[in-house]
Design an enzyme around this catalytic site. Sequence first.
Site, short mmCIF file in Angstrom:
data_model
loop_
_atom_site.label_atom_id
_atom_site.label_comp_id
_atom_site.label_asym_id
_atom_site.label_seq_id
_atom_site.Cartn_x
_atom_site.Cartn_y
_atom_site.Cartn_z
N HIS A 1 -12.63 3.82 3.90
CA HIS A 1 -11.73 4.81 3.33
C HIS A 1 -12.54 6.03 2.84
CE1 HIS A 1 -8.97 1.21 2.65
NE2 HIS A 1 -8.32 2.00 3.46
N TYR B 1 0.27 -1.01 10.43
CA TYR B 1 -0.10 -1.57 9.12
C TYR B 1 1.06 -1.39 8.13
CZ TYR B 1 -2.92 -2.06 4.82
OH TYR B 1 -3.43 -2.44 3.60
N LYS C 1 3.34 -4.16 6.13
CA LYS C 1 3.46 -4.17 4.66
C LYS C 1 4.94 -4.08 4.23
CE LYS C 1 -0.73 -4.65 3.36
NZ LYS C 1 -1.11 -5.85 2.62
N SER D 1 0.85 -1.19 0.00
CA SER D 1 0.00 0.00 0.00
C SER D 1 0.89 1.24 0.00
CB SER D 1 -0.86 -0.06 1.25
OG SER D 1 -1.17 1.22 1.69
N SER D 2 0.32 2.39 -0.40
CA SER D 2 1.13 3.61 -0.47
C SER D 2 1.53 4.11 0.93
CB SER D 2 0.36 4.70 -1.21
OG SER D 2 -0.85 4.95 -0.56
N CYS D 3 0.90 3.58 1.99
CA CYS D 3 1.24 4.05 3.34
C CYS D 3 2.60 3.54 3.81
CB CYS D 3 0.15 3.70 4.32
SG CYS D 3 0.03 1.95 4.59
N1 LIG Z 1 -8.59 -0.94 -0.40
C1 LIG Z 1 -7.62 -0.09 -0.71
O1 LIG Z 1 -7.84 1.12 -0.91
C2 LIG Z 1 -6.21 -0.59 -0.88
C3 LIG Z 1 -5.23 0.32 -1.27
C4 LIG Z 1 -3.93 -0.11 -1.42
C5 LIG Z 1 -3.62 -1.43 -1.20
N2 LIG Z 1 -4.56 -2.32 -0.82
C6 LIG Z 1 -4.15 -3.71 -0.56
O2 LIG Z 1 -4.90 -4.65 -1.28
C7 LIG Z 1 -5.07 -5.83 -0.51
C8 LIG Z 1 -6.53 -6.21 -0.41
O3 LIG Z 1 -7.29 -5.12 0.05
P1 LIG Z 1 -8.89 -5.08 -0.07
O4 LIG Z 1 -9.28 -3.66 -0.12
O5 LIG Z 1 -9.32 -6.01 -1.13
O6 LIG Z 1 -9.32 -5.64 1.35
P2 LIG Z 1 -10.69 -6.36 1.77
O7 LIG Z 1 -11.78 -6.01 0.82
O8 LIG Z 1 -10.89 -6.06 3.20
O9 LIG Z 1 -10.37 -7.90 1.60
C9 LIG Z 1 -9.41 -8.52 2.35
C10 LIG Z 1 -9.55 -10.01 2.23
O10 LIG Z 1 -8.58 -10.61 3.07
C11 LIG Z 1 -9.12 -11.76 3.63
N3 LIG Z 1 -8.59 -11.99 4.96
C12 LIG Z 1 -8.42 -11.09 5.96
N4 LIG Z 1 -7.95 -11.70 7.06
C13 LIG Z 1 -7.81 -13.03 6.75
C14 LIG Z 1 -7.40 -14.18 7.46
N5 LIG Z 1 -6.99 -14.10 8.74
N6 LIG Z 1 -7.41 -15.37 6.83
C15 LIG Z 1 -7.82 -15.46 5.54
N7 LIG Z 1 -8.22 -14.41 4.80
C16 LIG Z 1 -8.23 -13.19 5.40
C17 LIG Z 1 -10.64 -11.60 3.72
O11 LIG Z 1 -11.22 -12.85 3.45
P3 LIG Z 1 -12.78 -13.25 3.76
O12 LIG Z 1 -13.60 -12.35 2.91
O13 LIG Z 1 -12.88 -14.65 3.34
O14 LIG Z 1 -12.98 -13.01 5.22
C18 LIG Z 1 -10.92 -10.54 2.65
O15 LIG Z 1 -11.56 -11.10 1.54
C19 LIG Z 1 -4.44 -5.54 0.85
O16 LIG Z 1 -3.15 -6.08 0.89
C20 LIG Z 1 -4.35 -4.04 0.90
O17 LIG Z 1 -3.26 -3.60 1.65
C21 LIG Z 1 -5.88 -1.93 -0.66
#
Ligand SMILES: NC(=O)c1ccc[n+]([C@@H]2O[C@H](COP(=O)([O-])OP(=O)(O)OC[C@H]3O[C@@H](n4cnc5c(N)ncnc54)[C@H](OP(=O)(O)O)[C@@H]3O)[C@@H](O)[C@H]2O)c1
Length: 310
Positions: free
Chosen positions: A180, A137, A141, A108-110
């Site tokens: 967010h 966090y 990362k 992530s950008s953070c």
């Molecule tokens: N959202 C943003 O703006 C953003 C920006 C930059 C980077 N990212 C990166 O992109 C990635 C995904 O983000 P997202 O926004 O898609 O998040 P999200 O919608 O919250 O999804 C996260 C997923 O991780 C799974 N998860 C969490 N804890 C777990 C555990 N203990 N065991 C197994 N699975 C687990 C969850 O599975 P279940 O659904 O099965 O519970 C969920 O589907 C992250 O690495 C994040 O840092 C996101």
Amino acid sequence: MNKDSKIYIAGHRGMVGGAIKRALEKRGYTIIVTRTSAELDLRKQESVAEFFALEKPEYVFLAAAKVGGIMANNTYRAEFLYDNLMIEANIIHSAYQQGVKKLMFLGSSCIYPKMAPQPLKEDYLLTGPLEPTNEPYAIAKIAGIKLCEAYRDQYGCNFISVMPTNLYGYGDNYHPQNSHVLPALIRRFHEAKEKGEPEVVVWGTGTPRREFLFADDLADACLFLMEHYNERELVNIGTGEDIPIGELAALVSKVTAYKGAISFDTTRPDGTPRKLMDVSKLHQLGWQHFTLLEEGVQAAYQDFKQHYLR
Ligand SMILES: NC(=O)c1ccc[n+]([C@@H]2O[C@H](COP(=O)([O-])OP(=O)(O)OC[C@H]3O[C@@H](n4cnc5c(N)ncnc54)[C@H](OP(=O)(O)O)[C@@H]3O)[C@@H](O)[C@H]2O)c1
């Protein structure tokens, strides 16, 4: 990656993992392995090792993480550090043990220092102190990036790291406290319209600038890099364009067809004045985003109404 390669998406029900799954299916990849967190808790080392030994995926997208806005990051500091460290360490180590051909870690950008110059270049990593509210966090990362580098250095694993900017899209989190900024605005403006409120108050001056990428564009970039990028250095993924929060609020107001006024509560903190990724490396590699912000916000708003409100 071949069309019949076995591909594991960790976090396939999340916004990012879901977009990666759609992108793979659209391109004809047929063997996609998934597990929900209820089926496989990625924090549990033995369970992850057993899963990798059983499934032996060839390619891995590591998009599972504990994710949230400033409030969640700051409140659940221990969980954000512990869960994310465990998830990535377990997956990366098992991927090495089972001879995974290639793994992509999503950061992530953070991860960049709070006071880093803008736009954020990849080599600003670890050049200064982090933003305190999401330091746990960010540290997790950064550890993920370092794991990919170290497994490459010591064992020759082709593990790469990508750093997406702020994302939005299908299946986003609209929780009133833990979301967010963009999904939070979509919810606020939609609710204000439904309740006939005369005004929406946005925190801060509205002048800080932020960058937003549609999650399906991110997924396209991830597939592109999985196909074409095999280097140790991380790669930023973003649009290279930012927008003041005030203008973003006006755009969300337009998309949600809210007719009231927008005001700014300047007693509230603004946060970092600007956060923009330098995406020149990604552009040089041959990838650029394609969804315009207004188009993406329209799609996200439709998804919010269809899925989240139910
Ligand atoms: N959202 C943003 O703006 C953003 C920006 C930059 C980077 N990212 C990166 O992109 C990635 C995904 O983000 P997202 O926004 O898609 O998040 P999200 O919608 O919250 O999804 C996260 C997923 O991780 C799974 N998860 C969490 N804890 C777990 C555990 N203990 N065991 C197994 N699975 C687990 C969850 O599975 P279940 O659904 O099965 O519970 C969920 O589907 C992250 O690495 C994040 O840092 C996101």
